[in-house]
Design a protein around this motif. Structure first.
Motif, PDB file in Angstrom:
ATOM      1  N   LYS A  12      56.874   8.164  90.694  1.00 61.87           N
ATOM      2  CA  LYS A  12      55.604   8.917  90.714  1.00 61.87           C
ATOM      3  C   LYS A  12      55.406   9.604  92.062  1.00 61.87           C
ATOM      4  O   LYS A  12      54.921  10.730  92.141  1.00 61.87           O
ATOM      5  CB  LYS A  12      54.434   7.972  90.440  1.00 61.87           C
ATOM      6  CG  LYS A  12      54.349   7.508  88.993  1.00 61.87           C
ATOM      7  CD  LYS A  12      53.271   6.465  88.806  1.00 61.87           C
ATOM      8  CE  LYS A  12      53.351   5.858  87.405  1.00 61.87           C
ATOM      9  NZ  LYS A  12      52.626   4.594  87.316  1.00 61.87           N
ATOM     10  N   LEU A  13      55.764   8.880  93.162  1.00 60.01           N
ATOM     11  CA  LEU A  13      55.624   9.470  94.491  1.00 60.01           C
ATOM     12  C   LEU A  13      56.486  10.720  94.621  1.00 60.01           C
ATOM     13  O   LEU A  13      56.067  11.743  95.148  1.00 60.01           O
ATOM     14  CB  LEU A  13      56.027   8.463  95.575  1.00 60.01           C
ATOM     15  CG  LEU A  13      55.022   7.341  95.873  1.00 60.01           C
ATOM     16  CD1 LEU A  13      55.646   6.317  96.809  1.00 60.01           C
ATOM     17  CD2 LEU A  13      53.758   7.907  96.488  1.00 60.01           C
ATOM     18  N   VAL A  14      57.719  10.643  94.100  1.00 52.67           N
ATOM     19  CA  VAL A  14      58.637  11.795  94.181  1.00 52.67           C
ATOM     20  C   VAL A  14      58.077  12.932  93.354  1.00 52.67           C
ATOM     21  O   VAL A  14      58.053  14.096  93.772  1.00 52.67           O
ATOM     22  CB  VAL A  14      60.062  11.402  93.719  1.00 52.67           C
ATOM     23  CG1 VAL A  14      60.952  12.632  93.638  1.00 52.67           C
ATOM     24  CG2 VAL A  14      60.667  10.363  94.632  1.00 52.67           C
ATOM     25  N   GLY A  15      57.550  12.603  92.186  1.00 49.09           N
ATOM     26  CA  GLY A  15      57.011  13.641  91.303  1.00 49.09           C
ATOM     27  C   GLY A  15      55.770  14.274  91.858  1.00 49.09           C
ATOM     28  O   GLY A  15      55.500  15.454  91.637  1.00 49.09           O
ATOM     29  N   GLY A  16      54.986  13.508  92.630  1.00 55.58           N
ATOM     30  CA  GLY A  16      53.694  14.024  93.123  1.00 55.58           C
ATOM     31  C   GLY A  16      53.774  14.763  94.425  1.00 55.58           C
ATOM     32  O   GLY A  16      52.783  15.239  94.926  1.00 55.58           O
ATOM     33  N   ARG A  17      54.996  14.888  95.002  1.00 55.54           N
ATOM     34  CA  ARG A  17      54.998  15.494  96.336  1.00 55.54           C
ATOM     35  C   ARG A  17      54.988  17.005  96.282  1.00 55.54           C
ATOM     36  O   ARG A  17      54.868  17.663  97.322  1.00 55.54           O
ATOM     37  CB  ARG A  17      56.185  14.981  97.170  1.00 55.54           C
ATOM     38  CG  ARG A  17      57.528  15.418  96.679  1.00 55.54           C
ATOM     39  CD  ARG A  17      58.633  14.557  97.298  1.00 55.54           C
ATOM     40  NE  ARG A  17      59.893  14.751  96.582  1.00 55.54           N
ATOM     41  CZ  ARG A  17      60.872  15.497  97.021  1.00 55.54           C
ATOM     42  NH1 ARG A  17      60.752  16.132  98.161  1.00 55.54           N
ATOM     43  NH2 ARG A  17      61.973  15.612  96.335  1.00 55.54           N
TER      44      ARG A  17
END
Length: 1574
Positions: free
Chosen positions: A1567-1572
């Motif tokens: 999710k962190l990678v997707g939200g950056r």
């Protein structure tokens, strides 16, 4: 007139033709001219009918007719002028006691003159008619004056002192009274009890004097309940208060106001407070009385500003400049400023000298106090003269008892009035200096709020400006204590010399010569001491500066194991400081020695010379001379220091003047008033040129991409138009001028050209600065920033700024107090708190300087969506940022480079250009000193920090209650050294004993001379009973020709014996004095050294938790002000205290030996003294502690204001901050005023004890003389001691209290030296030097909590990092990422579990061993003042080529070469490098350690993406086979890691390769990678 008439010769031609002719020609009585009238009235010779001078004094005729009748006639005429004063109908309350006392005094004087008139008629002396005329005029004058006072106290003058001419009227008859009293005293019949009517006249005349004194005191202290300064008086008819009552919420009484005359004289109004203090109820500033109304800060400030305005107008008039002054253009308060606030912002400030304004504001009142000083000085000399008279009386057998009685009475009155007058003088001077202090501090604060940012930064550092308010103001205030001494000391000296001359003739010249020789020596010593003091303060400053850096970077110092290196560096500074302190103390010891032994030396020389001139020593001569020599020494000794104090005050006054002369912000001139054609344009700039420098500063645009000093960046060719409600994003590389653009919009820069228009600028801006400025207040107060609380809007703001979760974990939610400068918050929390404050202001224009930099991508998206695009969507927003993923949301994007705008357009137009320049690099172009811009989010959850701070504060408060423990005295005794301390006390005892024995020997010698001296007295019959006449020509000097050589020869062997013994004792005294002075100096230096070393050692070993929970300022205080007390102030006061104690004991022993009956009075007086001082000390100690407690908030608020000037002015909050400063200053002034009053309360009581002692001894002496059982020598000795007892008594308590206050510093340093939690210092010799060879890291069930009762920061963490593995660590705020590193380095010890490195438990290894084997690049890039070389390799382990290689690897070589290579200074905390460059230098440090395990904590947050990639490559290459742990906000930084560790709430939730985690749908990392958004 016919020539035969010799009327000119005074013949009385009553019945003669020439008289008829005169009558016819002139129409007056010719035979009875003025000369006949005067000679008849005055009983004088017709040839000299009106003599002014007769028998060496003013003639009775001149006295009664001119000084008496004429003066009273003037009083009557002028008093009559006020008989028709208009009555005021608004008055309801009873008149102030000052008026009542004056009315009563006037009535009493009238009645006394009536009684005197009756006595004159009854006595029927020759001068009766003259006396009747004088008394009649006096009765009439005082009746008229009495009536005038009654009228005036019902008029508009009721709440003031009344017209100042009244004072002059009362002073007019005083010369007449003084001359009359002197004439009575010189005529024996007026002192003879056989003539009761004459004695009655003398008594009534003295009573008149007392009544006039009461009148004058009532005028000086009018007891006016509400009112103001004399200069604001006449308009106070309706009791208008200068400060509204509502601003005083305290329930306490008002100090002094409304008290009656006796209450003021004896400070009875203070008793309730003293009782409160004794019960221990003075815990908070609100427990003390309010200030008298005319001393309140608001009243004083307004009075001072009014005087400032008058001086400005006067200066303008003198120059012929009649142009009206412009309205205030310097404050952005939204409303028009009152004229009073304009004073310090007017254009003409430089025309007015600060001294001139102070003079106008407080001068008259201060100079009038000089009269009291003069009277007090005169009275101080009456004591020795009456002492002389009393001893003469003792020496004469059969002398009438009335003679002794008069001397005793005179001693009583002179000491009584001297005590009263000195006390009133001291208290009134303290009031004036308190007023001046309030005025100066308010003026400096007001100026700081209005001065233009550029000129302030260019001229003064923040520390210097704070110094103006603290040190410099104190120096100027000390001037008030010193000024009257400048004229009074030479005056005292001259009088003492004259009286000495009357006593011993020219014999005094020998002693005087010695004393005068010491004055140049004293001057040399004083200048040497000052010079050494200057050097010592320089070294002290550098030590404190270094200590500040150490405390600031203590975490990094512990990470790198550099404690020993810095301890050595600080010890070096301390050694240099102590070398100068040593010089000061030894020079001081020389001073103490010379002045300590001087009285004895002068006495010996004077007496020997007197004997050699052939005179006989008498008890009267000896003891009067001893008393006068004592009086001679004081001015000689003090004068250089007084002059020095005045010179220091002058320097400080000039420094403050320089600050007040700085140009102010002139916003009317800065902003254009011409509105643009399009009403939707909110901000318009055309061809704007702006600079940080003031006019004429050396500015030029900078082309370097390093952070430039503030003065070197100029914005030029700025063309800009921003529409209402739009979002404008400003981008550009580091140093391009983004922050400066925002400063140009708020008016903080200097406009050099072009125009700038801002719509509605009076309302201010919502500014979130790049370095978040946080106040030392609660979270809520920081957000509200003076606005009213609106619950729904407040919650919306907190939610929009992502603060909800943070507030939930704080112990008191939003009521939790934030430490100074937000010390207890992480970097991201500070940024969001500052953003919330800006949003809550509800302005129309918001300037947001990089608020997205210090937060992770989740929070950044939240802020963008919910705050900038949400709650602020309808506002005009200018956002500076380096996170280009958000740029596409902007309406307009501005690209800046080199201080100018190179492109303005839509995101689509500008974004391609941004790719061409280094991206995502934090803008720090304004180059403000960046202390710690980014504090990592997870310093450990904030709740433990807050709880720790609170407990720490309460611990300190408990410490400061009650008396000092004996442990503190014992600590200082140990620091000095037991043997040395005993030697010091022994030398003091011997010094005092030898002094007392020498005085006793003198009295013994005189008694023997008296008994064996009949031969000598026969030789000089004419001088057998020499009475001291105050100003008799020749005084007591015998003519030398009477001396018989034979007599001298007979006397000389006996005299030689006595002189030899006396000289030997005196010589021993000087030796002991020298021992005491030098031993004391040595002891003080030794104690200072020991206490500092213990403190430094403990503080450097303290745990990191201690530093996280203790404000830096509190620790620094121990190393600055507390150590200064231990070094300098404490030894000074202990020295005086011990001298006083031994002096007191010696004095009591001698007095009891000389007059055993004195022991009867000693016991009750001792009990009274003990009770008084105990009653006082409780309150005094509490008041002094409250003074310190209330002073810190004044200074901290000022330095806080200076740090946040940009925010305060941008938001138009200047006036609110000024009110806050006034409130804090008021609290401190209250405590100071009452502390001064308490001191005077004690002083007047001790003075009265002194009066009782002096009177008691003189009465005992007179009584014993009647029974022939008295030794005049011992009486003289006892009385000469008694005259100085008051000074000793008050000195004893004052110095004891001061010593206690200074010992608090020892208590505070000792508290740190003994109670700080320290890190374990053991080491393990069995651990091999090559450990850890592999770099294997294992956590086994690690549990860590920062404090008991708080949630675990690590909650059962178990993981294994294999040798050479690269692990990235991610997680939200408070998830425990940084705690992993803290646990690994043992900064905080584990509660449970283990951490193993290569299989060895880290707890089994010494801290120094462990930390030296690990490397870390911390988030806060800590650099200390020094060269690049020292910062890279403090311990000098590596050669220069190795250092240069490390710099090359970190891409820093070009920058370092440009600033001057490895030897270049990096500035305070590395301020000559940008934040990104500092982080790179810390990386170079890590490369040099060559450790097998490297921890990187958010080390590239302030580096643009291009450089970041290069660095990651360097780390991969250099640490190829090393274990690397990296905490990162930027996900791309750790995408190439071997594994990623995801933390949440102190637990390991994910630990796998990035690729595997990205493929799992439920992965947090995914999710962190997707939200950056990249």
């Amino acid at each position: 007139m016919p020539e035969s008439c010799d009327c000119a010769k005074g013949n009385m031609c009553v019945v003669s033709s020439c008289a008829d002719a005169w009558r016819m020609g002139r129409g007056v009585v010719a035979g009875f001219g003025p000369s006949e009238l005067f000679s008849g009235l005055c009983h004088t010779d017709n040839l000299d009918p009106f003599p002014v001078w007769r028998n060496g004094a003013i003639s009775p005729c001149f006295n009664q007719l001119i000084l008496g009748a004429l003066a009273h006639a003037v009083v009557a005429v002028f008093s009559a002028c006020y008989l028709n004063a208009q009555r005021c109908s608004l008055l309801r309350s009873s008149p102030p006691c000052g008026w009542s006392l004056r009315v009563a005094s006037a009535l009493l004087v009238t009645l006394l003159f009536v009684v005197d008139l009756v006595l004159v008629v009854h006595l029927h002396r020759g001068e009766m008619y003259m006396d009747v005329l004088a008394d009649g005029c006096a009765v009439l004058a005082w009746l008229v004056h009495f009536r005038a006072l009654l009228v005036l106290q019902r008029s508009i003058y009721r709440r003031t002192r009344g017209p100042s001419v009244l004072l002059l009227l009362v002073l007019l008859p005083i010369p007449n009274l003084v001359v009359t009293l002197l004439a009575y005293a010189q005529e024996a019949t007026y002192l003879d009890l056989a003539e009761p009517l004459k004695v009655a006249r003398l008594v009534f005349a003295a009573t008149r004097g007392l009544s006039l004194l009461v009148y004058l005191l009532a005028f000086a202290a009018p007891c006016v309940g509400e009112g103001s300064y004399t200069s604001m008086s006449v308009n106070d008819a309706d009791s208008f208060l200068l400060i509204p009552e509502s601003s005083y919420q305290d329930t306490g009484e008002v100090a002094e106001d409304g008290s009656n005359f006796i209450s003021r004289l004896m400070y009875l109004w203070l008793n309730p407070l003293l009782r409160r203090g004794r019960r221990g109820e003075l815990e908070k500033p609100c427990n003390v009385f309010l200030l008298p109304r005319r001393l309140r800060t608001s009243a004083v400030r307004q009075h001072f500003l009014r005087c400032w305005e008058d001086c400005q107008q006067g200066a303008a008039t003198q120059r012929g400049n009649t142009t009206p002054r412009p309205a205030n253009r310097s404050l952005q308060n939204g409303t028009r400023t009152s004229p009073l606030q304009e004073e310090l912002s007017g254009i003409a400030v430089e025309e007015v000298g600060l001294l001139k304004v102070l003079h106008k504001a407080f001068g008259l009142r201060y100079y009038l106090l000089g009269v009291l000083k003069l009277v007090g000085n005169m009275l101080s000399f009456v004591g020795p003269l009456l002492l002389s008279g009393l001893v003469h009386y003792m020496e004469e057998e059969g002398a009438p008892v009335s003679q002794g009685a008069w001397c005793a009475t005179g001693l009583f009155f002179s000491t009584f009035f001297s005590a009263l007058i000195r006390n009133i003088f001291a208290f009134e001077v303290s009031k004036v200096s308190l007023s001046a202090r309030a005025a100066l501090i308010s003026a400096i604060y007001g100026k700081a709020l209005r001065v233009s940012g550029g000129s302030l930064a260019a001229r003064f550092t923040l520390g210097e400006v704070v110094n103006f308010m603290s040190t410099d103001t104190d120096h100027v205030i000390n001037f008030f204590n010193n000024f009257h001494e400048v004229w009074s000391m030479p005056f005292q000296f001259s009088i003492a010399l004259y009286l000495l001359y009357l006593q011993v003739g020219v014999a005094f010249l020998g002693g005087l010569g010695v004393a005068l020789l010491l004055v140049p020596l004293n001057k040399v010593l004083a200048s040497k001491i000052m010079e050494n003091n200057k050097h010592m303060l320089t070294h002290k400053d550098s030590r404190v500066k270094l200590m500040t850096e150490v405390l600031f970077g203590i975490r990094v110092i512990k990470f790198y194991n550099w404690e020993a290196y810095f301890a050595q560096k600080i010890a070096g500074c301390r050694r240099q400081e102590l070398s100068h302190l040593k010089a000061i103390k030894y020079l001081d010891a020389v001073c103490v020695y010379t002045w300590g032994s001087l009285p004895v030396v002068i006495s010996i020389i004077t007496f020997v010379t007197y004997m050699l001139l052939g005179h006989e020593l008498t008890a009267a001569t000896v003891f009067t001379t001893l008393a006068l020599v004592g009086m001679l020494i004081i001015p000689l000794n003090s004068f250089p220091w007084v002059l020095n104090g005045i010179l220091v005050a002058k320097v400080s006054l000039d420094r403050i003047q320089c600050f007040l002369k700085l140009p102010n912000q002139d916003l009317d001139a800065y902003f254009s008033h011409v509105a643009p054609e399009d009403p939707q344009d909110t901000i318009v700039m055309s061809q704007g040129i702006f600079s940080w420098q003031g006019p004429g500063g050396p500015d030029h645009p900078t082309s370097s991409d390093t952070e430039s000093p503030k003065g070197s960046l100029m914005l030029h060719s700025l063309n800009l138009s921003i529409t209402k409600g739009s979002l404008v994003v400003v981008v550009g590389k580091v140093g391009c001028g983004k922050s400066s653009l925002l400063a140009a919009i708020t008016g903080e820069l200097n406009r050099r050209g072009g125009d700038v228009y801002v719509q509605g600028r009076e309302d201010g801006f919502g500014l979130a600065a790049q370095e978040p400025w946080i106040q030392h207040a609660t979270v809520r107060d920081n957000i509200l920033f003076g606005k009213d609380y609106n619950s729904s809007f407040y919650q919306a703001v907190v939610e929009a700024c992502a603060l909800t979760d943070d507030l939930n974990v704080l112990p008191n939610g939003d009521r939790t107090e934030v430490g100074e400068n937000g010390v207890t918050l992480s970097g991201g929390q500070k940024v969001r708190l500052a953003l919330a404050r800006a949003v809550y202001m509800e302005k129309d224009i918001f300037l947001l300087d990089d608020p997205l930099a210090a937060v992770d991508s989740d929070v950044a998206h939240h802020l963008m969506e919910r705050c900038i695009m949400g709650i602020l969507r309808s506002k005009t927003r200018i956002l500076c940022t380096h996170r280009i993923e958000f740029v596409d949301k902007a309406d307009v994007v501005i690209l800046m480079d080199n201080g100018t705008i190179i492109k303005t357009g839509t995101p689509e137009e500008v974004l391609p250009l941004v790719e061409a320049v280094p991206k995502n690099r934090k803008n720090d172009s304004n180059a403000k000193v960046k202390d710690v811009i980014e504090r990592e989010e997870e310093q450990g959850p904030s709740n433990e920090l807050f709880a720790e701070v609170e407990s720490s504060l309460s611990r300190e408060e408990q410490k400061a209650v009650g008396g000092l423990a004996w442990k503190v005295y014992h600590t200082y005794w140990r620091a000095v050294g037991g043997a040395l301390a005993v030697s010091i006390l022994l030398s003091l005892l011997l010094m005092q004993a030898s002094k007392n024995v020498s005085d006793w020997w003198l009295s013994h010698w005189i008694s023997n001379l008296k008994n064996n001296g009949s031969a000598q007295s026969v030789l000089m019959p004419a001088y057998s009973s020499p009475h001291l006449l105050l100003f008799s020509p020749g005084g007591l000097m015998y003519p030398v020709n009477i001396m018989e050589t034979t007599a001298f020869a007979n006397m000389s062997s006996e005299v030689k014996f006595y002189l030899t013994v006396y000289g030997s004792i005196a010589g021993a005294n000087t030796v002991f004095t020298a021992f005491r002075a030098f031993l004391f100096a040595f002891g003080g230096i030794r104690a200072a050294s020991v206490i500092h070393n213990r403190l430094l050692d403990t503080v450097l070993k303290a745990t990191v938790t201690f530093f996280d929970t203790t404000p830096l300022g509190r620790v620094l205080n121990r190393f600055s002000s507390d150590l200064y007390s231990v070094d300098d102030t404490l030894p000074f006061f202990i020295n005086i205290l011990l001298t006083n104690i031994f002096g007191m004991l010696g004095m009591l022993v001698v007095m009891s030996y000389g007059l055993p009956w004195f022991l009867v009075a000693l016991l009750p007086l001792g009990l009274l003294y003990h009770r008084t001082q105990r009653f006082y000390r409780h309150t005094s100690r509490d008041l002094k502690r409250l003074c310190s407690l209330t002073l810190s908030p004044v200074y901290s608020h000022f330095s806080e204001t200076l740090s946040g000037l940009g925010t305060i002015r941008a938001s138009s909050s200047a006036s609110r901050f000024e009110e806050e400063n006034e409130r804090r200053l008021e609290q401190n002034q209250r405590c100071l005023f009452l502390s001064n009053a308490a001191m005077q309360w004690l002083d007047i009581r001790l003075q009265m004890i002194g009066v009782v002692v002096v009177t008691g001894i003189s009465v005992i002496a007179v009584v014993q003389h009647q029974f022939k059982s008295i030794d005049p020598g011992l009486v003289g000795l006892s009385l000469s001691y008694a005259l100085s007892i008051t000074g000793l008594l008050s000195g004893l308590i004052f110095n004891f209290t001061q010593t206690e206050m200074q010992l608090v510093s020892v208590e505070r340093t000792e508290e740190y030296s003994t109670t700080l939690p320290t890190e374990p210092q053991h080491s393990n010799p069995q651990v091999p030097t090559s450990w850890p060879e592999q770099g294997w890291v294992e956590f086994r069930g690690a549990v860590l909590s920062y404090r008991e009762g708080l949630p675990n920061a690590l909650d059962g963490v178990s993981l294994v990092v294999r040798p050479g593995e690269k692990v990235g660590v991610v997680g939200r705020t408070g998830s425990g990422k940084s705690t992993l590193f803290l646990a690994l380095f043992r900064m905080v010890e584990l509660n449970q579990g283990q951490i193993l490195l290569d299989g060895v438990d880290t707890r089994q290894v010494g801290l120094a061993q462990l930390r030296s084997k690990l490397a870390i690049i911390p988030q806060d890039p800590f650099l200390f003042s020094g060269t690049v070389r020292e910062n890279l390799d403090p311990r000098g382990c590596h050669p220069d080529p190795r250092l240069l290689e490390a710099l090359e690897d970190c891409h820093l070589s070009p920058v370092i070469n440009r600033i001057g290579g490895l030897g270049a200074e990096v500035g305070e905390r590395g301020k000559s490098l940008s934040l990104g460059q500092r982080q790179l230098l810390c990386l170079a440090r890590a490369l040099l350690t060559e450790a097998n395990i490297l921890c990187i904590d958010e080390a590239t947050a302030s580096v643009d993406q291009k450089t970041d990639k290069l660095l990651q490559q360097t780390i991969r290459e250099k640490f190829q086979d090393k274990t690397v742990l990296t905490i990162a906000q930027r996900i791309n930084t750790i995408m190439d890691s071997d594994r990623v560790l995801v933390m949440d709430s102190g637990k390991v939730v994910e630990f796998d390769t990035p690729a595997d985690l990205c493929q799992r749908d439920d992965s947090i990392f995914c999710k962190l990678v997707g939200g950056r958004g990249e």
